[in-house]
Write an enzyme that holds these catalytic residues in place. Structure first.
Site, PDB file in Angstrom:
ATOM      1  N   HIS A 464     -10.629  40.049 -24.017  1.00  0.00           N
ATOM      2  CA  HIS A 464     -10.927  39.715 -25.419  1.00  0.00           C
ATOM      3  C   HIS A 464     -12.378  40.052 -25.760  1.00  0.00           C
ATOM      4  O   HIS A 464     -12.648  40.772 -26.731  1.00  0.00           O
ATOM      5  CB  HIS A 464     -10.665  38.222 -25.652  1.00  0.00           C
ATOM      6  CG  HIS A 464     -11.019  37.744 -27.024  1.00  0.00           C
ATOM      7  ND1 HIS A 464     -10.082  37.533 -28.011  1.00  0.00           N
ATOM      8  CD2 HIS A 464     -12.218  37.436 -27.598  1.00  0.00           C
ATOM      9  CE1 HIS A 464     -10.677  37.125 -29.113  1.00  0.00           C
ATOM     10  NE2 HIS A 464     -11.979  37.055 -28.881  1.00  0.00           N
ATOM     11  N   GLU A 465     -13.306  39.518 -24.981  1.00  0.00           N
ATOM     12  CA  GLU A 465     -14.724  39.732 -25.296  1.00  0.00           C
ATOM     13  C   GLU A 465     -15.106  41.201 -25.175  1.00  0.00           C
ATOM     14  O   GLU A 465     -15.970  41.686 -25.905  1.00  0.00           O
ATOM     15  CB  GLU A 465     -15.605  38.865 -24.398  1.00  0.00           C
ATOM     16  CG  GLU A 465     -15.449  37.371 -24.628  1.00  0.00           C
ATOM     17  CD  GLU A 465     -15.677  36.952 -26.073  1.00  0.00           C
ATOM     18  OE1 GLU A 465     -16.463  37.616 -26.782  1.00  0.00           O
ATOM     19  OE2 GLU A 465     -15.066  35.963 -26.512  1.00  0.00           O
ATOM     20  N   HIS A 468     -14.668  43.063 -28.371  1.00  0.00           N
ATOM     21  CA  HIS A 468     -15.865  42.997 -29.217  1.00  0.00           C
ATOM     22  C   HIS A 468     -16.909  44.009 -28.728  1.00  0.00           C
ATOM     23  O   HIS A 468     -17.575  44.675 -29.534  1.00  0.00           O
ATOM     24  CB  HIS A 468     -16.473  41.599 -29.161  1.00  0.00           C
ATOM     25  CG  HIS A 468     -15.716  40.555 -29.908  1.00  0.00           C
ATOM     26  ND1 HIS A 468     -15.384  40.681 -31.240  1.00  0.00           N
ATOM     27  CD2 HIS A 468     -15.247  39.332 -29.521  1.00  0.00           C
ATOM     28  CE1 HIS A 468     -14.745  39.588 -31.634  1.00  0.00           C
ATOM     29  NE2 HIS A 468     -14.636  38.765 -30.618  1.00  0.00           N
TER      30      HIS A 468
END
Length: 683
Positions: A464-465, A468
């Site tokens: 997920h990170e 980003h």
């Protein structure tokens, strides 16, 4: 010239020279940087030359170099390192920075000058920059009278200080709420998990085994504790954070809500929720509540079915005395046992396959290579702010360096809870800068000589990170202020939630999920079970998220005569807001309760926590596109052609055009909520 922040760092990609930086130096640089930038604004505002792209747009974009560098590194370290020096500096800086923003947004001379820029020969990105800036001025109060502008300045300064104080209390609450566990209570945990708890106790200086807290309500350790009493202690400590003692945030909540409402009404909005959504793709609170409302009943129905099943599982295991004894503190443990029973799979089975280094380099990076052609080279010569921060140089498919990626994966005393991405340097063609991107997590440090083994939730968080991070690393923008993740909140989570998809792709799993002792690849039958397990527990997961989103909206749509009169009424009002939204507080606890909800009360996602689910609609739709139009020979879209398209139309674009246009350019259509419902098993 002795200030290392006064000029670009001499290190590759302008990586900050962390060893030369102190909280005091960074704070002084921020204060000086604000003074310099205001002088630059004054020069632009008072120019007698006709406004042009060069002397206005580009001049404003270039202004504040010292402030930009100092701000980026200070706020990153305030979260990743923390401590008293940073806390004190934050409280001093927050109102000053709020006043600095107001000095820009309330300057009619700058507003009029930007409006008068000749855009006849300008490129589309410059036109977008002007459009976004004018909108920010208008939302920031440029049309207010002089007296009302003074009122707004005061409100913003107060809010900045209160939000910083709230954040610090939440972090302090993580430490204060740590729970000691006995040897008997942890005897069923694997060796690495026990070693991590022992290491936490040793670092804290008390107890034999100590579990620290993370931001969300449900603590990961609960899933591994067979003792109902131990689970209840951890759960009680988690949900009581911020409601007593030095870390009590309740009075701050009331002050923040009142001041936000006052500011919103001053700006012509019905409430703070209406003000916040005005800058998002959703545009209105009606649209937001419409989406959330579509999900409440399906989530609640599935939640109740799950509860009935889980109570039976836990009673059958002899860990509670009958189904009537099932409590919210038992939920995570019951899910673990149910997964084991239904799928013969749980974290104890999976953790040996998920070693941190392999997850990152053979999983996260591997998927990025297959999709976007990126490669990652460890740079042992470059250092972060702590010894365990790892630096990689990122290269494109032609072998050209495009930036740096820093991984700070372990928890430490003073570090903010949760996981996040930051930019230390933003990509910008105008300024010739390449991205320097940070991912932070809070993984328990293993004992001496032990491997770092992750839960599958922690694996998903890493993917997920890094979504980003890809948004920052693949940015291809002229202006830093529009680059990378500088988009609306209901779009910024699209890359991250989309990137979670690759954590369970069979080819990616086979590359990173290898047993720590034997090197055996995660067996195919476990992969199948892991994939099948994706929808398991979504009743609770969706409900706890929706509860937090609806709390966020509830507090920020309240009429002020409905606000509790004192701190004692805050949690009772929370229960009332949940019931009004359709959730019984005895059935589900919000992912973040009011007293430890930094997303909303420390700013950033204030009245915008719904943006995660809005972006998840986009992400689920994007996954559906990859598995259909983007698929080649049954690869699920894991190919360079599909990746290039997503990178070109979404990841690289930032806010250089309206975000809904970027999504349509990628998918050829608007996103449909049906894919999210199917993904979560709520259809």
């Amino acid at each position: 010239m002795t200030n290392p922040l006064a000029q670009p760092s001499p290190l590759p990609y302008e990586l900050p020279q962390f060893e030369l930086l102190t909280p005091e130096l960074m704070e002084a640089s921020i204060v000086e940087g604000m003074e310099i930038e205001r002088a630059e604004w004054e020069q632009i505002a008072t120019s007698t030359e006709p406004a042009t792209v060069e002397n206005t747009v580009e001049a404003l974009e270039r202004a504040g170099e010292l402030l930009t560098r100092a701000n980026a590194v200070f706020w990153n370290l305030a979260g990743a390192v923390g401590g008293a020096a940073y806390d004190e500096a934050e409280l001093r800086l927050a109102p000053l920075l709020a006043a600095h923003t107001d000095a820009y947004l309330l300057d009619e001379r700058l507003y009029e000058r930007i409006k008068s820029v000749d855009l006849s020969a300008a490129d589309a990105e410059t036109k977008q920059w002007v459009s976004e800036q004018l909108r920010e001025f208008e939302r920031g109060g440029i049309a207010l009278s002089a007296a009302d502008k003074d009122v707004l300045r005061g409100l913003n300064a107060q809010l900045a200080g209160l939000e910083a104080e709230y954040q610090q209390k939440v972090v302090a609450g993580l430490k204060e709420s740590a729970v000691e566990l006995s040897a008997a209570e942890v005897e069923t945990l694997d060796e690495s998990a026990r070693a991590a708890l022992a290491a936490t106790a040793a670092e804290a200086g008390h107890g034999e085994f100590l579990t620290s807290m993370d931001n969300p309500t449900v603590q990961a350790i609960v899933a591994s504790l067979p003792s109902a009493q131990a689970r209840a202690r951890v759960h009680a400590a988690s949900i009581s954070r911020g409601a007593s003692g030095e870390a009590d945030t309740r009075e701050l909540v009331l002050k923040i809500v009142r001041l936000r409402d006052q500011a919103a009404k001053l700006l012509g909005f019905a409430n703070h929720a209406a003000l916040a959504v005005d800058e998002e793709g959703a545009r209105t609170t009606k649209n937001v509540m419409g989406l959330l409302g579509q999900l409440v009943e399906p989530a609640r129905t599935k939640l109740r079915a799950e509860r009935a099943e889980l109570a039976k599982v836990l009673a059958k295991a002899g860990e509670i005395d009958g189904v009537e004894a099932f409590a919210l503190s038992d939920w995570a443990r019951a899910e673990t046992l149910a997964r084991k029973e239904r799928f013969e799979l749980n974290d104890d089975v999976l953790r040996p396959y998920f070693e941190l280094g392999s997850v990152i380099e053979n999983g996260v990076f591997y998927a990025a290579n297959l999709l976007y052609g990126l490669s990652f080279e460890r740079r042992e010569d470059l250092k972060g702010w702590a010894d365990d921060v790892i630096v990689w140089e990122v290269k494109d498919e032609a072998g050209n360096g495009i930036g740096l990626f820093l991984g700070d994966f372990y928890t430490r005393d003073g570090k903010a809870g949760g996981a996040w991405m930051n930019n230390l340097v933003e990509q910008s063609h105008l300024e010739g800068t390449y991205p320097v991107v940070v991912n932070c997590q809070n993984i328990a440090r293993p004992g001496e000589g032990q491997p770092t083994l992750l839960t599958f939730d922690e694996v998903t968080t890493a993917f997920h990170e890094f979504g980003h991070a890809l948004n920052g690393l693949l940015s291809n923008c002229k202006y830093a202020s529009l680059a990378g993740a500088n988009t609306s909140r209901d779009f910024v989570e699209l890359p991250s939630q989309f990137n979670e998809n690759w954590a369970t792709h069979p080819r990616v799993l086979a590359n990173y999920a290898r047993h720590i002792d034997t090197g055996e690849v995660l067996p195919a039958e476990l992969v199948e079970r892991l994939t099948a397990m994706a929808q398991f527990g979504q009743g609770y997961a969706t409900s706890e998220y929706l509860a937090a989103s609806l709390l966020d909206q509830g507090w920020h749509q309240l009429e002020m005569d409905q606000l509790p009169v004192d701190a004692e009424g805050v949690l009772a009002k929370e229960d009332e807001l949940l019931r009004q939204a359709g959730f019984d507080p005895s059935e589900v606890v919000a992912r973040y309760r009011t007293t430890y909800f930094p997303h909303t009360f420390a700013g950033g996602y204030d009245a915008r926590y719904w943006a995660y689910i809005w972006a998840e609609v986009l992400a689920a739709d994007a996954v559906a596109w990859f598995r259909s139009e983007g698929e080649i020979d049954g690869d699920g879209g894991l190919n360079r052609e599909a990746g290039r398209r997503f990178a070109a139309e979404v990841l690289s674009r930032g806010n250089t055009r309206p975000t809904q246009e970027s999504y349509r350019a990628f998918a050829g259509r608007d996103a449909e909520v049906k894919h999210l419902l199917a993904k979560r098993g709520l259809a």
